[in-house]
Design an enzyme around this catalytic site. Sequence first.
Site, PDB file in Angstrom:
ATOM      1  N   ASN A  50     -41.113 115.179   8.158  1.00 20.04           N
ATOM      2  CA  ASN A  50     -42.493 114.856   8.543  1.00 20.04           C
ATOM      3  C   ASN A  50     -43.287 114.608   7.268  1.00 20.04           C
ATOM      4  O   ASN A  50     -43.626 115.541   6.551  1.00 20.04           O
ATOM      5  CB  ASN A  50     -43.081 116.039   9.334  1.00 20.04           C
ATOM      6  CG  ASN A  50     -44.571 115.866   9.577  1.00 20.04           C
ATOM      7  OD1 ASN A  50     -45.094 114.739   9.530  1.00 20.04           O
ATOM      8  ND2 ASN A  50     -45.268 116.971   9.831  1.00 20.04           N
ATOM      9  N   TRP A  51     -43.568 113.335   7.017  1.00 20.62           N
ATOM     10  CA  TRP A  51     -44.239 112.981   5.750  1.00 20.62           C
ATOM     11  C   TRP A  51     -45.726 113.300   5.757  1.00 20.62           C
ATOM     12  O   TRP A  51     -46.386 113.179   4.729  1.00 20.62           O
ATOM     13  CB  TRP A  51     -44.073 111.495   5.457  1.00 20.62           C
ATOM     14  CG  TRP A  51     -42.668 111.043   5.201  1.00 20.62           C
ATOM     15  CD1 TRP A  51     -41.522 111.798   5.271  1.00 20.62           C
ATOM     16  CD2 TRP A  51     -42.255 109.731   4.820  1.00 20.62           C
ATOM     17  NE1 TRP A  51     -40.434 111.036   4.975  1.00 20.62           N
ATOM     18  CE2 TRP A  51     -40.849 109.755   4.694  1.00 20.62           C
ATOM     19  CE3 TRP A  51     -42.925 108.524   4.593  1.00 20.62           C
ATOM     20  CZ2 TRP A  51     -40.112 108.620   4.342  1.00 20.62           C
ATOM     21  CZ3 TRP A  51     -42.202 107.396   4.245  1.00 20.62           C
ATOM     22  CH2 TRP A  51     -40.805 107.456   4.117  1.00 20.62           C
ATOM     23  N   LYS A  52     -46.274 113.611   6.912  1.00 21.90           N
ATOM     24  CA  LYS A  52     -47.722 113.831   7.039  1.00 21.90           C
ATOM     25  C   LYS A  52     -48.460 112.596   6.481  1.00 21.90           C
ATOM     26  O   LYS A  52     -47.957 111.480   6.605  1.00 21.90           O
ATOM     27  CB  LYS A  52     -48.156 115.120   6.344  1.00 21.90           C
ATOM     28  CG  LYS A  52     -47.284 116.308   6.727  1.00 21.90           C
ATOM     29  CD  LYS A  52     -47.821 117.593   6.191  1.00 21.90           C
ATOM     30  CE  LYS A  52     -46.791 118.681   6.329  1.00 21.90           C
ATOM     31  NZ  LYS A  52     -47.345 119.930   6.773  1.00 21.90           N
ATOM     32  N   GLY A  94     -41.589 119.353   6.022  1.00 21.32           N
ATOM     33  CA  GLY A  94     -42.764 118.646   5.505  1.00 21.32           C
ATOM     34  C   GLY A  94     -42.583 118.308   4.041  1.00 21.32           C
ATOM     35  O   GLY A  94     -41.910 117.345   3.677  1.00 21.32           O
ATOM     36  N   GLY A  95     -43.137 119.146   3.175  1.00 18.39           N
ATOM     37  CA  GLY A  95     -43.162 118.883   1.732  1.00 18.39           C
ATOM     38  C   GLY A  95     -41.829 118.447   1.136  1.00 18.39           C
ATOM     39  O   GLY A  95     -41.773 117.476   0.385  1.00 18.39           O
ATOM     40  N   GLU A 130     -50.844 121.026  12.802  1.00 18.94           N
ATOM     41  CA  GLU A 130     -52.046 120.385  12.247  1.00 18.94           C
ATOM     42  C   GLU A 130     -52.797 119.618  13.338  1.00 18.94           C
ATOM     43  O   GLU A 130     -54.016 119.528  13.320  1.00 18.94           O
ATOM     44  CB  GLU A 130     -51.655 119.477  11.069  1.00 18.94           C
ATOM     45  CG  GLU A 130     -51.315 120.311   9.841  1.00 18.94           C
ATOM     46  CD  GLU A 130     -50.189 119.777   8.984  1.00 18.94           C
ATOM     47  OE1 GLU A 130     -49.927 118.558   8.995  1.00 18.94           O
ATOM     48  OE2 GLU A 130     -49.545 120.602   8.292  1.00 18.94           O
ATOM     49  N   HIS A 160     -47.835 119.116  16.743  1.00 15.30           N
ATOM     50  CA  HIS A 160     -47.689 119.727  15.411  1.00 15.30           C
ATOM     51  C   HIS A 160     -48.890 120.654  15.172  1.00 15.30           C
ATOM     52  O   HIS A 160     -49.992 120.387  15.649  1.00 15.30           O
ATOM     53  CB  HIS A 160     -47.642 118.639  14.337  1.00 15.30           C
ATOM     54  CG  HIS A 160     -47.319 119.171  12.979  1.00 15.30           C
ATOM     55  ND1 HIS A 160     -48.282 119.710  12.153  1.00 15.30           N
ATOM     56  CD2 HIS A 160     -46.138 119.282  12.320  1.00 15.30           C
ATOM     57  CE1 HIS A 160     -47.704 120.117  11.031  1.00 15.30           C
ATOM     58  NE2 HIS A 160     -46.405 119.880  11.108  1.00 15.30           N
ATOM     59  N   SER A 167     -41.897 125.477   5.332  1.00 16.08           N
ATOM     60  CA  SER A 167     -41.478 125.655   3.929  1.00 16.08           C
ATOM     61  C   SER A 167     -39.971 125.712   3.745  1.00 16.08           C
ATOM     62  O   SER A 167     -39.457 126.509   2.949  1.00 16.08           O
ATOM     63  CB  SER A 167     -42.151 126.897   3.325  1.00 16.08           C
ATOM     64  OG  SER A 167     -43.552 126.722   3.325  1.00 16.08           O
ATOM     65  N   GLY A 223     -46.372 124.580   4.869  1.00 24.20           N
ATOM     66  CA  GLY A 223     -47.038 124.132   3.648  1.00 24.20           C
ATOM     67  C   GLY A 223     -47.532 125.265   2.769  1.00 24.20           C
ATOM     68  O   GLY A 223     -48.301 125.043   1.839  1.00 24.20           O
ATOM     69  N   GLU A 277     -42.331 126.289  14.612  1.00 27.60           N
ATOM     70  CA  GLU A 277     -42.941 126.238  13.287  1.00 27.60           C
ATOM     71  C   GLU A 277     -44.053 127.284  13.197  1.00 27.60           C
ATOM     72  O   GLU A 277     -45.180 127.025  13.647  1.00 27.60           O
ATOM     73  CB  GLU A 277     -43.537 124.855  13.031  1.00 27.60           C
ATOM     74  CG  GLU A 277     -42.525 123.729  13.063  1.00 27.60           C
ATOM     75  CD  GLU A 277     -43.009 122.546  12.254  1.00 27.60           C
ATOM     76  OE1 GLU A 277     -42.321 122.180  11.292  1.00 27.60           O
ATOM     77  OE2 GLU A 277     -44.083 122.013  12.561  1.00 27.60           O
TER      78      GLU A 277
END
Length: 258
Positions: free
Chosen positions: A10-12, A235-236, A98, A96, A214, A174, A168
């Site tokens: 997930n590149w956000k 993500g990251g 966010e 998600h 993470s 993150g 999640e």
Amino acid sequence: MIKKPIVAGNWKMFKTPQEGYDFVETTSDLLLNVIGVKVIFCPPFTALFHINQVLKDTPHSLGAQNVHFESSGAFTGEISVDMLQACGVEYAIIGHSERRHVFGESDEWINKKVHAALAGNLYPILCIGEKLDERQQNVTTEILTRQLKAGLKGVSAVQMESIVIAYEPVWAIGTGLTASVAQASEAHLVVRRVLSELYAEKIAADTAILYGGSVKPDNASALIKAPGVDGFLIGGASLKTDSFVAIADEVMKNYVKE
Ligand code: PEP
């Protein structure tokens, strides 16, 4: 039924279309050595069309980070299932944390999105997870149960074959904090128990349940060995070729199907 294990990135809100295209060209080649793992790239909407030109000749898949439930109309800023499909998208991340906690999406909206995706032959990756205060108050099971029941309301047993669940914990997204193997495993067991009660034991066993929060190359091998973990939503660490490929490699080497 959706193949497991899965590694989804997930590149956000990162990478321009050109950056995304270049990244996928390099990364997808290296991932050809990762056998038996379904890899899904989820870039921003603006990069989907061009990235599909790279991915369509590979075993890897394209996912969107969100989708609206209406098929068209006066919905400024939204994107429909058909629009995503026309870009070669197969999966859609829905709910998600966010989207839930920054943009205020409700369980009801998330459920509508799940139905819209299924109706348009997209595979929903339904995200659920507790916030830190909820974990501290010992209500994680209740939160996961509520989010699952609400998100899957009206979804049939047959449709469950097209659903991926991502657990999640919000406090781990993150933040650099990761759920322990025991915490991840316990939460995945809760998810399987709820799916078993809602549908059947076989459906619960067959559903891919991903962990997200993470995940990095150095914790991936322990987490993928956790009972009930069928892959990762990342993500990251999905933004860099080295770390994304290294995690996929750990999943290939360490995933044991129960
Ligand atoms: C995510 O965005 O779904 C996520 C898990 O992010 P990170 O890996 O950066 O915690």
